[in-house]
Write an enzyme that holds these catalytic residues in place. Structure first.
Site, PDB file in Angstrom:
ATOM      1  N   ARG A 447       0.850  -1.195   0.000  1.00 14.86           N
ATOM      2  CA  ARG A 447       0.000   0.000   0.000  1.00 14.86           C
ATOM      3  C   ARG A 447       0.889   1.250   0.000  1.00 14.86           C
ATOM      4  O   ARG A 447       0.543   2.260   0.607  1.00 14.86           O
ATOM      5  CB  ARG A 447      -0.949   0.011   1.192  1.00 14.86           C
ATOM      6  CG  ARG A 447      -2.259   0.729   0.881  1.00 14.86           C
ATOM      7  CD  ARG A 447      -3.085   0.985   2.118  1.00 14.86           C
ATOM      8  NE  ARG A 447      -4.399   1.518   1.757  1.00 14.86           N
ATOM      9  CZ  ARG A 447      -5.201   2.147   2.593  1.00 14.86           C
ATOM     10  NH1 ARG A 447      -4.862   2.330   3.851  1.00 14.86           N
ATOM     11  NH2 ARG A 447      -6.363   2.590   2.186  1.00 14.86           N
ATOM     12  N   LYS A 480     -10.258   4.305  16.106  1.00 15.87           N
ATOM     13  CA  LYS A 480     -10.077   3.097  15.289  1.00 15.87           C
ATOM     14  C   LYS A 480      -8.580   2.979  15.018  1.00 15.87           C
ATOM     15  O   LYS A 480      -7.991   3.864  14.401  1.00 15.87           O
ATOM     16  CB  LYS A 480     -10.861   3.253  13.988  1.00 15.87           C
ATOM     17  CG  LYS A 480     -10.696   2.105  13.012  1.00 15.87           C
ATOM     18  CD  LYS A 480     -11.674   2.301  11.849  1.00 15.87           C
ATOM     19  CE  LYS A 480     -11.404   1.402  10.680  1.00 15.87           C
ATOM     20  NZ  LYS A 480     -12.225   1.763   9.506  1.00 15.87           N
ATOM     21  N   TRP A 481      -7.990   1.903  15.497  1.00 17.19           N
ATOM     22  CA  TRP A 481      -6.532   1.687  15.384  1.00 17.19           C
ATOM     23  C   TRP A 481      -6.296   0.699  14.253  1.00 17.19           C
ATOM     24  O   TRP A 481      -6.600  -0.469  14.372  1.00 17.19           O
ATOM     25  CB  TRP A 481      -6.002   1.130  16.704  1.00 17.19           C
ATOM     26  CG  TRP A 481      -4.535   0.892  16.774  1.00 17.19           C
ATOM     27  CD1 TRP A 481      -3.784   0.084  15.981  1.00 17.19           C
ATOM     28  CD2 TRP A 481      -3.618   1.456  17.716  1.00 17.19           C
ATOM     29  NE1 TRP A 481      -2.469   0.105  16.353  1.00 17.19           N
ATOM     30  CE2 TRP A 481      -2.331   0.943  17.428  1.00 17.19           C
ATOM     31  CE3 TRP A 481      -3.753   2.349  18.783  1.00 17.19           C
ATOM     32  CZ2 TRP A 481      -1.198   1.282  18.167  1.00 17.19           C
ATOM     33  CZ3 TRP A 481      -2.627   2.680  19.516  1.00 17.19           C
ATOM     34  CH2 TRP A 481      -1.367   2.160  19.208  1.00 17.19           C
ATOM     35  N   ASP A 482      -5.730   1.198  13.162  1.00 16.43           N
ATOM     36  CA  ASP A 482      -5.631   0.386  11.947  1.00 16.43           C
ATOM     37  C   ASP A 482      -4.198  -0.054  11.682  1.00 16.43           C
ATOM     38  O   ASP A 482      -3.232   0.466  12.266  1.00 16.43           O
ATOM     39  CB  ASP A 482      -6.143   1.242  10.761  1.00 16.43           C
ATOM     40  CG  ASP A 482      -6.700   0.401   9.635  1.00 16.43           C
ATOM     41  OD1 ASP A 482      -6.429  -0.801   9.578  1.00 16.43           O
ATOM     42  OD2 ASP A 482      -7.413   0.981   8.776  1.00 16.43           O
ATOM     43  N   ASP A 552     -12.980  -5.580   5.620  1.00 21.87           N
ATOM     44  CA  ASP A 552     -13.279  -4.460   4.715  1.00 21.87           C
ATOM     45  C   ASP A 552     -14.396  -4.848   3.762  1.00 21.87           C
ATOM     46  O   ASP A 552     -14.903  -4.004   3.022  1.00 21.87           O
ATOM     47  CB  ASP A 552     -12.030  -4.098   3.903  1.00 21.87           C
ATOM     48  CG  ASP A 552     -11.143  -3.120   4.665  1.00 21.87           C
ATOM     49  OD1 ASP A 552     -11.550  -2.683   5.753  1.00 21.87           O
ATOM     50  OD2 ASP A 552     -10.054  -2.794   4.174  1.00 21.87           O
TER      51      ASP A 552
HETATM   52  C1  GLA Z   1      -8.334  -0.085   6.065  1.00 22.70           C
HETATM   53  C2  GLA Z   1      -9.556  -0.240   6.943  1.00 22.70           C
HETATM   54  C3  GLA Z   1     -10.689   0.582   6.374  1.00 22.70           C
HETATM   55  C4  GLA Z   1     -10.264   2.028   6.284  1.00 22.70           C
HETATM   56  C5  GLA Z   1      -8.990   2.141   5.456  1.00 22.70           C
HETATM   57  C6  GLA Z   1      -8.441   3.539   5.506  1.00 22.70           C
HETATM   58  O1  GLA Z   1      -8.491  -0.702   4.844  1.00 22.70           O
HETATM   59  O2  GLA Z   1      -9.913  -1.573   7.079  1.00 22.70           O
HETATM   60  O3  GLA Z   1     -11.828   0.442   7.165  1.00 22.70           O
HETATM   61  O4  GLA Z   1     -10.074   2.528   7.575  1.00 22.70           O
HETATM   62  O5  GLA Z   1      -7.988   1.271   5.935  1.00 22.70           O
HETATM   63  O6  GLA Z   1      -7.273   3.673   4.793  1.00 22.70           O
END
Ligand code: GLA
Length: 730
Positions: A447, A480-482, A552
């Site tokens: 990414r 939201k911790w991604d 997602d």
């Molecule tokens: C990931 C998360 C999504 C969103 C995107 C943002 O894919 O799963 O829900 O937050 O990142 O870049």
């Protein structure tokens, strides 16, 4: 007493309410595993071990001329190395003389009240309602002076035993751990066992696979530095005949968020062995004299009452013993709308306020500003690491934006991806060496982003300081911790060449340290985890996050499978699930019914909805609240398996006192003039009578009838219809 030590027989019996686990200091001080199953008394079960002279299975030297004693056939609590056991092993240690041997014999033990804790790793805690005792049993090698303490915490009421191992180096030389498992579980009779796991991929996490245990090593693993979309750190070993209601089921869940490994094998004598722990691939961890190394914990449960009970044991435990946040039980989680699928990177403060205004009429209580609000971030090629507000987008500033949202009567949530860095960011320009990259090579991009070296203190401090600064600058209710890529390029500039084998595990320890510094210091904020959807949905993460973004993939029909698979281990209250624009042929009500099998929310542009749709959403948001307690705290039953050729998919949540239940049925395939379909309820009180509202009317029936004869489902209705039946005791 949860743990009983019989000094004469040298047995340890670990009792939960409905199970017993027994081990014994056996011949030559090797520790035998004797039993794990339904409750038995404290009798010595060593009569189960039968000894024969088995060809090609060697005998330890001090068994003298006794050919019937071989570690290759003995059921053990933890394995030795180079002592004649050729099955999968739980430890591999390279000693300072270069040899690979470990001959662990009983040394000592202690029993105490309360659960064990681990150095830098999350563990479950005991509540006031729990009776917990811990056994620490140490085995050691008399020559190398390496000791391993086996840790067992018995959570009596929950039928959960938590295990881990702690290695001590009591020698005067460094040793290198090449493999160290958290659990070794031997079964004296492993024939007719199935192995269940939750494989998947991005967008299709936690599907269910069940296969017979055969005479080879079955490997379930992630080597991606995260627990992963591809596998989940969960396995079950069950009777080949076990179904939802009957049969022996052993469940194992590893509390670890990095690369993990579970191996299971049916050996030459049809005994089974399962090990689970940190993945040993690209792992080599030095332990210096006097130092210890802790493995992550494994949660184990047993029931002879089938898969539903196994899942209930985990669900109950996850709701009670993993996360102390007030949002687990005491504070109701709001209906949220997330901006990602509505706006992606294209938003500003005005647009957010407009979405919030429109969403309010849908019964939404919180808006979550997803990716794109910080640094220079108009697409996913830049900005990660720059955790300051982009004032070109949030022109009024974050504090003011949140004030405006709060002024609408709504709460505010925000997105972060702390562990990553974009090459096009101020952070990378200032600290290029903070990104993981192997010397002389270019790092793998994914990414278009790189991974921060989470083994480094200065990285921890940067993240804790900058993220906390944002969290403390406005009235933020939710985070939201991604994480949006797997970990590659295992190398840390902060470690010498001969310690690079630590990096993968140290990354995870670093992550937990940063989480401690952010999540634990903000008890009033509700945290949700995410990793490109459910790529790091694991029990350790749930000690920090009350819920986890499941996937997602918001297509409702795919979510039927995802929820079904996830439910083997995870309770409804942990599974993030949103209604989105995906799959326009599925009605809103059905999407909402499916999202209600999780932590309900929306992922769409509220400003574009028609009045009729807004009204439908409001109704569904109200239903989420109406059935909140049932869904979040009730016992969840899988009623129909979406992985099979079924016409209906269904599930049910039953209140603990069985006075109420919610049955959701989704029609996925209805043939014209087909047979009448019935759904059999589960978990009701047979002798109680229930009023059933839903479907196309109401009826009254006994629990017995509803469970054994079932509920008739209306026919001749369009596919993808949802029926929500509410059962109330009369
Ligand atoms: C990931 C998360 C999504 C969103 C995107 C943002 O894919 O799963 O829900 O937050 O990142 O870049």
């Amino acid at each position: 007493m949860a743990i009983v030590y019989n000094e004469k027989k040298q047995t340890f019996s670990l009792h939960t309410a409905r199970t017993t686990y027994q081990l014994k200091i056996g011949n030559l001080n090797y520790v035998n595993h004797l039993y794990y199953g339904a409750t038995i008394r404290d009798e010595d079960l060593s009569y189960l071990i039968r000894r024969y002279d088995r060809g090609f299975s060697g005998n330890p030297y001090d068994s003298l001329q006794e050919r019937t004693f071989s570690l290759d056939a003995q059921p053990q609590e933890f394995t030795t190395q180079q002592q004649g056991d050729f099955r999968i092993n739980s430890i591999e240690v390279q000693n300072s003389d270069g040899s690979f041997s470990f001959d662990g014999r009983y040394l000592s033990h202690r029993i105490y009240n309360g659960p064990f804790t681990l150095d830098g790793l999350p563990t479950p805690f005991a509540t006031e309602q729990d009776t917990v005792q811990t056994l620490e049993l140490t085995i050691g090698d008399a020559i190398t002076k390496i000791r391993v303490t086996l840790l067992y915490s018995v959570f009596e009421e929950s039928d959960i035993i938590v295990r881990a191992a702690r290695v001590h180096n009591s020698s005067s030389h460094r040793v290198d751990l090449k493999r160290i498992m958290s659990v070794n579980m031997d079964f004296m009779n492993g024939s007719n066992m199935d192995l269940i796991s939750l494989p998947g991929r991005y967008g299709q996490e936690r599907q269910v696979e069940r296969q017979p245990l055969t005479h080879h090593v079955h490997k379930i693993r992630s080597g991606r530095g995260i627990s992963s979309h591809q596998q989940n750190p969960f396995v079950a070993l069950v009777d080949s005949t076990a179904n939802e209601e009957f049969g022996s089921c052993y469940g194992f869940a590893l509390m670890y968020s990095g690369s993990f490994l579970a191996e299971a094998e049916l050996d030459q004598y049809d005994q089974a062995r399962l090990v689970m722990g940190i993945n040993d691939r690209l792992f080599s961890f030095p332990v210096e004299p006097g130092e210890t190394f802790d493995t992550p914990a494994v949660l184990m449960t047993y029931t002879h009452k089938g898969l539903a009970r196994m899942s209930h044991n985990f669900h109950h435990f996850f709701r009670r013993n993993l996360n102390r946040s007030k949002f687990v039980r005491d504070v109701r989680r709001p209906v949220l709308i997330n901006t990602w699928e509505a706006a992606f990177f294209d938003f500003d403060d005005e647009k957010l306020v407009n979405i919030a205004k429109a969403a309010k009429d849908m019964g939404v209580e919180m808006i979550v500003m997803d990716d794109g609000w910080f640094g220079k971030r108009d697409d996913d090629n830049s900005g990660l690491g720059d955790w300051y507000v982009n004032e070109k987008k949030i022109k009024c500033g974050l504090t003011e934006l949140v004030r405006q949202i709060n002024g609408l009567g709504m709460k505010f949530g925000i997105w972060f991806e702390p562990e990553m860095v974009s090459e096009d960011s101020d952070l990378f320009r200032a600290h290029p060496d903070w990104a993981m990259e192997i010397p002389g090579r270019h790092a793998v991009r994914s990414r278009n982003q790189l991974v921060l070296d989470m083994t480094r203190r200065e990285v921890h401090e940067y993240l804790i300081e900058h993220i906390n600064r944002i969290l403390d600058s406005a009235n933020i209710y939710y985070v939201k911790w991604d994480l949006n890529r797997a970990i590659t390029d295992l190398w840390s500039n902060a470690l010498p060449a001969d310690r690079q084998g630590e990096v993968s595990h140290r990354y995870v320890l670093g992550l937990y340290r940063v989480l401690d510094g952010i999540v634990k210091t903000h008890p009033d904020i509700m945290f949700e985890g995410c990793a490109g959807g459910g790529g790091r949905f694991d029990p350790a993460m749930l000690t920090y996050f009350v819920q986890y973004w499941s996937s997602d993939n918001t297509k409702p029909l795919d979510n039927l499978k995802l929820h079904y698979g996830s439910s083997f281990l995870y309770p409804v209250c942990t599974m993030g699930a949103h209604v989105s624009e995906a799959s326009p042929m599925v009605p809103f009500e059905t999407k909402a019914a499916i999202a209600m099998c999780g932590t309900f929310g929306y992922e769409l542009d509220a400003t574009k909805l028609k009045k009729k749709e807004i009204r439908a959403c409001k109704k569904m948001s109200d239903l989420y609240h109406k059935y909140y307690d049932l869904n979040f705290f009730g016992d969840y039953y899988r009623l129909a398996n979406p992985f099979e050729q079924v016409n209906l998919v269904a599930w049910e949540c039953v209140s603990k006192d069985k006075s109420e239940a919610l049955v959701t049925v989704i029609t996925v395939n209805l043939t014209v003039n087909g047979p009448q379909e019935y759904i059999k309820c589960k978990g009701l009180e047979p002798d109680k009578y229930y009023r059933v509202e839903g479907g196309t009317g109401s009826l009254t029936a006994s629990g017995m009838a509803l469970m054994h004869a079932g509920l008739p489902i209306p026919r001749e209705i369009p596919e993808y219809t949802a029926f929500i039946y509410h059962l109330v005791e009369i």
